[in-house]
Design a protein around this motif. Structure first.
Motif, mmCIF file in Angstrom:
data_model
loop_
_atom_site.group_PDB
_atom_site.id
_atom_site.type_symbol
_atom_site.label_atom_id
_atom_site.label_comp_id
_atom_site.label_asym_id
_atom_site.label_seq_id
_atom_site.Cartn_x
_atom_site.Cartn_y
_atom_site.Cartn_z
ATOM 1 N N UNK A 222 0.840 -1.196 0.000
ATOM 2 C CA UNK A 222 0.000 0.000 0.000
ATOM 3 C C UNK A 222 0.879 1.252 0.000
ATOM 4 N N UNK A 224 0.601 4.225 1.224
ATOM 5 C CA UNK A 224 0.793 5.014 2.440
ATOM 6 C C UNK A 224 1.498 4.228 3.534
ATOM 7 N N UNK A 225 1.776 2.947 3.273
ATOM 8 C CA UNK A 225 2.668 2.201 4.144
ATOM 9 C C UNK A 225 4.124 2.544 3.794
ATOM 10 N N UNK A 226 4.416 2.616 2.505
ATOM 11 C CA UNK A 226 5.787 2.950 2.095
ATOM 12 C C UNK A 226 6.073 4.444 2.163
ATOM 13 N N UNK A 227 5.067 5.250 1.886
ATOM 14 C CA UNK A 227 5.238 6.707 1.895
ATOM 15 C C UNK A 227 4.150 7.319 2.773
ATOM 16 N N UNK A 228 4.316 7.236 4.101
ATOM 17 C CA UNK A 228 3.273 7.772 4.975
ATOM 18 C C UNK A 228 3.115 9.279 4.755
ATOM 19 N N UNK A 229 1.860 9.739 4.757
ATOM 20 C CA UNK A 229 1.622 11.185 4.638
ATOM 21 C C UNK A 229 2.461 11.939 5.670
ATOM 22 N N UNK A 232 8.513 11.498 3.280
ATOM 23 C CA UNK A 232 8.917 11.820 1.911
ATOM 24 C C UNK A 232 7.835 11.345 0.946
ATOM 25 N N UNK B 24 11.427 0.062 3.527
ATOM 26 C CA UNK B 24 11.521 1.450 3.946
ATOM 27 C C UNK B 24 10.698 1.699 5.213
ATOM 28 N N UNK B 25 11.284 2.334 6.184
ATOM 29 C CA UNK B 25 10.551 2.752 7.382
ATOM 30 C C UNK B 25 9.879 1.583 8.078
ATOM 31 N N UNK B 68 3.564 -3.090 12.612
ATOM 32 C CA UNK B 68 3.943 -1.666 12.681
ATOM 33 C C UNK B 68 3.119 -0.919 13.729
ATOM 34 N N UNK B 222 -6.346 -0.517 3.059
ATOM 35 C CA UNK B 222 -5.074 -0.550 3.782
ATOM 36 C C UNK B 222 -5.201 0.261 5.072
ATOM 37 N N UNK B 224 -3.193 2.075 6.862
ATOM 38 C CA UNK B 224 -2.608 3.403 6.977
ATOM 39 C C UNK B 224 -3.247 4.392 6.022
ATOM 40 N N UNK B 229 -0.575 7.281 10.091
ATOM 41 C CA UNK B 229 0.267 7.516 11.261
ATOM 42 C C UNK B 229 0.253 9.005 11.621
#
Lengths: 376, 376, 376, 376
Positions: A222, A224-229, A232, B24-25, B68, B222, B224, B229
């Motif tokens: 998903x 927004x799992x890799x790029x959370x708001x 980055x 990532x993250x 997470x 999803x 997130x 977060x």
């Protein structure tokens, strides 16, 4: 039987539930990169996966994510050759597009039909977009697959050329097979950014071979799992198109009118980056009183979402000005200007030379800009 | 044939890609709700969907999200009766659990086998968890389905009793069928929170019928995307278990040792909420000099992640103290204490009476607490 | 006269207003750097200005800011020689301390009496702390001023040795005058961080001359204007003291038991940094199944507020492990461990060698650590 | 004497230091409330304190804070009668203005001369702004003080009429003295917001007596301590002025062309609030296909910084639309529209009736708006 389960009611109820699935916080955040004279700056992600290959989401999720992230369009590019979930998910190479397209109509997201041709290096992985029938590409020989893209008048670009799984030393190596595809007018673009990786040597290959620049997320998770708001932002290909239509996007790709936006950097031809900077940055009060005790500060407004990182070029003979300034997105920053000790600044216009470190015209070549001020 | 596509290399390469999909993250944020004497405070979400019913993610995503988000475990509860993607996704009611369980082993997330029995009201939607074989529940009669849960020694709870699609006036209505299920010792729990909705009347039903409290997300999207977060947190069922094992979790559910955490509120029995407050809150300097010019401030440290909202009960005869204070998570807040005008505070211990507005023992019944101080 | 202005009522009313001045969001955020065996890790800022020299806030503000920022104590160090507001603010070198001390008593902040001796280089600016009477230092000769600190048994450190206003090339230059002060046992400490500047060469000078390390903010503005909550944190001197008293702090400074925390970096002697790391970091599940298909992930919890930046030293012969990992504050991060292709890992304990890039024992010398795991 | 302290060099060095005091993160964030036809929407805070009365900052800080917070101007209104720091700070009622004005010139912030006349109730505390000489107001009788404002052609408003220190029951009580001041054409405005308090009854008094609305911070602490960036925003008086000059601001105040912005609410006359909403909100795709399977979503863009909270008025006979929607600042939100069950929507334009709960024309009277759509 007294109690009977009514499928009709159930489905209606669930449909309501589904209707609510996205209800919370369903908002779109525009990407604040301005249009430039003559062209709209459309934002695209042309490399995405779903459960129809090895992605982890249903195709509609890619559309919803794109809408929320402020994109204008996407291509879903599921692997033709790799489908680890095929015991559970049907093999139909056109299916993820069909599902996503309908979601795209509702949200006004342009969904471009695509597929990833997934081969050993060379030629590696290539995305065909603007396809008509993905099934025709599911053939043994990669040459046959790519010939099929040509028959469909598709646009083909090379994915993650510096991916360490296919290029252990991390270089983007150009093979004879790529020359072959170039000469057959099949290969027309190249990812210089995939996910969070920038391949400077792929950027140079693009310039050497006249390839269209791409920056894509290649998302499997998903988004927004890799790029959370708030963190980055996913990489984006900016397409400078005459209109917000699929046809116009294709024309722009063929004309190589793209820039890429990734990790806070904009990369592309100078003639595309310069107007972005000019549309974004305004000196609010360019007149400075460099004699006496009057105002010595200049206020500069950046209306874009890009944090322009300015660095002085050379050094002015007469004027003290900041050597390093970041024009934060949406903010007005202060430049304190003064005459150098023992110098006098004649009244009239003068310019300060900066480079914008994160606007990159070619590897190692940032955009040079000038700030025009006036001594009063 | 000169160029041959090597499946082996490809899969190896893709596997590496997949390996990186979550790279990532990839961090877990613990939920700062403390254990209480005798029991671990395990955090669970027992109501989740995947593409195997009408959810929008692959089962492994539910495990990664749980890890997470600091959860200890989940149940995936795909609908048995509603599978809108069945043209593309296989119908195998045990499958999403199988896939998730393996991911759970790697990340140390307890994955409990579950299914959602999805019927018109009454009895509405019910989740069976701790199932052995979901397929046995896919039968026409809801009574047969629920009898099957009993044969498997499963735990059954009633989902979203106040869901407006099945209860247009928003009330959680108890039917004869629920009494029937209660008497057959099938129905043992109830969601008082589903997603962002709290059903106060379901909370009362739980107390009236001795049902275990649940708060679940019922996520289709999803996680997130629905709960980014930094925003509000997904609802969580807190299970007070002797050990961090599935068996111990089941024992706790049967013993009704749960509280629910949703929208910043903790709800459950007083004997569970009080020790959470006590483990979380410490008066750092309880001695105050109420005469003369010495210290008049008391510092209170909240080590939990819950923002306790204190409101004074009644009013002290002699002492001025804050009427409303929020003990922000992880912070130390200041209480300014003074003698009321014309009053004298004798030296020695005294107590201030507060209620914690967001620790809720029963509908409308917050937890009462006392702060113990000492006048010096 | 009918209407008469009652001073008494007015002052009472205003006092209430003042009482409320700090009422909103009055919370303290602890700095999560743990105590180490034998010593408390007290957090100090020993260099601060107020309107009594050229700072922009009233002395009580420095105490309130320190309390909110989680500090244990401060020194206000107004310039003795530079007081640009003296037309409006009285010249009394002891006054800002007196005002701050009372506020410190209420908030339990240790306020240390200090002054900044503000001279041309050499010897530049020096702070005297643990003073008894600042006025005695307001003399023409810097030697006399520093002799006065000795008479008061104060502790003197050199401020911002690499400050470009006094050292245009940015180097921290050691003069004969500093040797003189060292030999007279007056100069005992040095700022290796002032504001956002780190002086690596001052760090080396500290090691060469056995000086106590300091990192101070040198704030003139309101603290939360320069360091907004949520951004980077003000620099802090960590004092490893036996007790939380001024005496104990002084003993620790004389014994050189300090580390500095600035820009996410901890700098100090290895014997102080190593226990901080050890108290902060725990491998939750050190046992990994490196054969077959069992768990291959290790979860590492960092309970401190420091983001430890780990980088592998050398490379393991047999084991793949992350080359770069950031242990985010308060998070649990995942290490994926596997046997290298064609290698077998014998069962039993093994260690992975990392350096912590932002724990710095000496210029260019990060702390080396080992993670202990067990193959099962 | 060999070593001589050079005052000249020192001051130069310190001046550089001062120059840098504000250097970090020195950025201005515009307040995104748009101009309306004919008028600029200037943002002001007309009630601020400094160390020249009981505030805790130097006057220049108020200007810097205002600049960063996106204000166009301020008035510093130190108490004439209450100066708790007078043992240390000179008594000169014009001084804080003089200091701030110079800082304002550099940053292009309009600084209006003001003073707070600080008396028991009645008449309570009143601010005079656009003063010429504050000293003339420092007289025993409040009537004399207020007469002095009239001689200076100043503008007077009543501060915090519901302040509990002067009005223990929290009501804003109108006294004969206020009628007297009104009839003498001295009292012309009223704070309906002071700090975080909104006085609904003062709002009604303003409407009853034709007083200009004000919302001011009354800051004593540093602004970013009370209102940290990212939290709630300081209250602001929006002045609808023809030009960005002090004269034009005064004309607007006399003409009662202000609105107040506080706690996310905009309050003022309908003819001022409606154009703000209209300038801010755009329906991007007003055409909806309510028959068949076409697009059913409408996207609405809010370019302002205000989160408009829409609530449906009544209920449409034929159309389902969201009952509650927040138009988040800078975002595009989605309205899902559909025909009610069994209803048909004729093609053509139709309107949806909403109220904007946080645009408040009078106590209890939100702004009514209509969204215009078209069924196709």
């Amino acid at each position: 039987m007294k109690v009977k389960w009514s499928l009709f009611t159930l489905v209606a109820a669930i449909a309501l539930l589904e209707f609510n699935a996205f209800s919370q916080q369903r908002a779109r955040t525009p990407i604040a990169i301005p249009d430039i004279p003559g062209f709209k700056a459309l934002k695209f992600d042309f490399h995405l996966h779903t459960v129809f290959s090895d992605g982890l989401v249903w195709p509609t999720v890619r559309v919803e994510e794109a809408w929320r992230d402020g994109l204008d369009g996407i291509a879903i590019t599921d692997h033709l050759e790799y489908q680890p979930f095929k015991a559970d998910v049907s093999t139909n190479h056109n299916r993820s597009f069909e599902i996503a397209r309908r979601a795209g109509e509702d949200l006004d997201i342009l969904v471009i039909k695509g597929s990833e041709i997934t081969r050993d290096m060379p030629p590696g992985h290539l995305n065909g977009i603007f396809l008509k029938d993905s099934t025709a590409l599911a053939v043994t020989s990669w040459r046959d697959a790519l010939d099929a893209t040509k028959k469909q008048d598709a646009f083909v670009f090379w994915n993650h050329p510096g991916w360490t799984a296919q290029s252990p030393d991390g270089t983007s190596k150009w093979y004879a097979e790529h020359t072959e595809l170039l000469e057959k007018e099949i290969l027309k673009g190249i990812e210089i950014v995939n996910g969070r990786d920038y391949y400077a040597d792929a950027h140079q290959l693009a310039l050497d071979h006249n390839l269209t620049l791409f920056a894509n997320s290649d998302l499997h998770s998903p988004a927004h799992m890799d790029y959370p708001p708030g963190g980055d932002f996913r990489p984006v290909t900016i397409v400078f198109a005459r209109e917000r239509t699929a046809e116009s996007v294709k024309e722009a790709l063929l004309a190589r009118r793209t820039a890429v936006y990734s990790g806070g950097r904009l990369m592309g031809a100078e003639e595309l980056l310069r107007p972005i900077f000019q549309q974004s940055v305004e000196v609010l009060n360019p007149k400075v009183r460099l004699q006496g005790s009057g105002r010595r500060t200049v206020q500069i407004h950046n209306t874009s979402g890009v944090a322009f990182e300015l660095e002085m070029r050379g050094s002015s003979d007469n004027v003290n000005a900041p050597r390093q300034v970041t024009l934060a997105p949406g903010k007005i920053v202060l430049f304190t200007i003064s005459a150098k000790s023992g110098k006098e600044i004649p009244k009239g216009r003068f310019k300060l030379d900066y480079r914008v470190k994160n606007l990159i015209c070619a590897p190692g070549q940032p955009l040079n800009v000038q700030l025009e001020l006036e001594a009063i």
